[in-house]
Design an enzyme around this catalytic site. Structure first.
Site, PDB file in Angstrom:
ATOM      1  N   LYS A  86      -2.217  -1.767  -3.200  1.00 39.17           N
ATOM      2  CA  LYS A  86      -3.011   0.034  -3.547  1.00 39.17           C
ATOM      3  C   LYS A  86      -2.593   0.782  -3.552  1.00 39.17           C
ATOM      4  CE  LYS A  86      -6.916   1.926  -0.482  1.00 39.17           C
ATOM      5  NZ  LYS A  86      -7.339   1.831   0.695  1.00 39.17           N
ATOM      6  N   LYS A 104       0.578  -1.250  -0.295  1.00 41.12           N
ATOM      7  CA  LYS A 104      -0.196   0.359  -0.075  1.00 41.12           C
ATOM      8  C   LYS A 104       0.861   1.387   0.047  1.00 41.12           C
ATOM      9  CE  LYS A 104      -3.842   1.942   2.472  1.00 41.12           C
ATOM     10  NZ  LYS A 104      -4.640   1.804   3.998  1.00 41.12           N
TER      11      LYS A 104
END
Length: 327
Positions: A249, A197
């Protein structure tokens, strides 16, 4: 004049031919629909920076989940927006907190007919907007945060979540949550690790959706956009700690990471087409600069082509309808 014997254009002549030889396909079951519920609302509230996305009431969330299930999406990801916050994010642990209440509502409405994913992170519940508790120096205290994640995990499992979305990017979060669940006798609940992320500018509209109180940034715990090898290290650590699914992400700006993770991971790979990716397409389409439907399908197909097993996208339900209609 000499003409080529091989003519790839033969396989592009008609829509039927292109469908027949397509190397990558998107299926509704591979799509995850993120949804927001806001405590205290009496009617759904539009998120200004994400056209078409709502903060839901309990009642409208139930209806939205049923609609998504009927469209055939593979999963639902729930984010709670509390009316009040505190330093430790205690609302995330409270069985009566908005996220846990929403999980119970959704489970009672659709049961096991879709995969229900909870957001296992404190950022929506803390008054400072960080993903963990702060130490005396003002930095996020990794290990103290893990203790709260363990309690949050038990609350979400009790509320009925099928998958826990460990999104805080704390070192050791997957291993700690897995050990807490195992100690409680829960060996069945899956963990979706936000393994790679990135500290991305693409998260801006999401912070509007959850009314984030964040000041500063999360660069001390989310990944540096310049780094790729580090992502593979994070993925290996999370798998070793017991992650059942790993996630990259954002998705679109990090397709190289999605591909690298997919090539190495022995567990399913998810990718999250985040709020900024959504907002940019919607803004350009609203001005007539791009073909909206084609762009949605193209961006999601590219994420699947890079190797993602499943894609979280705010267009999940809409795209599922397009796919079922035989785009």
């Amino acid at each position: 004049m000499s003409f080529p014997a091989s003519r790839p254009r033969r396989l592009r002549r008609t829509p039927a031919m292109r469908r027949a030889v397509a190397e990558t396909r998107v299926h509704p079951a591979e799509l995850i629909q993120p949804l927001f519920i806001r405590e205290g609302l009496t009617e759904p509230r539009p998120v200004e920076s994400m056209p078409g996305v709502m903060q839901h009431t309990r009642d409208s969330l139930r209806k939205a989940v049923v609609s998504a299930v009927h469209a055939g999406v593979g999963g639902i990801m729930i984010y709670g927006v509390p009316a009040t916050r505190d330093e430790s994010g205690s609302g995330a642990l409270d069985p009566g907190g908005i996220l846990n209440v929403a999980l119970r509502d959704v489970v009672s409405e659709v049961g096991d007919s879709t995969v229900i994913i909870s957001d296992l992170c404190l950022d929506e519940f803390t008054s400072h907007g960080h993903c963990g508790v702060l130490g005396p120096d003002g930095a996020v205290d990794n290990d103290a945060t893990l203790e709260l994640y363990g309690q949050m995990a038990l609350a979400q499992v009790d509320a009925g979540a099928h998958v826990l979305g460990a999104s805080g990017m704390m070192d050791g979060q997957v291993g700690h949550v897995r050990s807490v669940l195992d100690a409680a006798g829960d060996v069945d609940t899956a963990i979706l690790a936000y393994a790679a992320k990135y500290a991305s500018a693409c998260f801006g509209p999401f912070r509007d959706a959850v009314e984030s109180a964040l000041e500063g940034d999360r660069r001390t715990y989310q990944q540096d956009p310049a780094n790729a090898v580090e992502a593979l290290r994070e993925v290996r650590m999370d798998i070793d700690e017991g992650a059942d699914i790993v996630m990259v992400k954002p998705a679109g700006p990090y397709l190289d990471i999605v591909a690298a993770v997919a090539a190495e991971s022995e567990v399913p790979v998810a990718a999250y087409q985040v709020s900024g990716e959504y907002a940019m397409v919607e803004a350009a389409a609203a001005r007539g600069w791009i073909d909206r439907e084609r762009m949605i399908l193209e961006t999601v197909t590219s994420i699947r082509r890079a190797g993602a097993t499943m894609v979280a996208t705010y267009w999940a339900e809409e795209l599922a309808g397009v796919l079922r209609a035989g785009y």
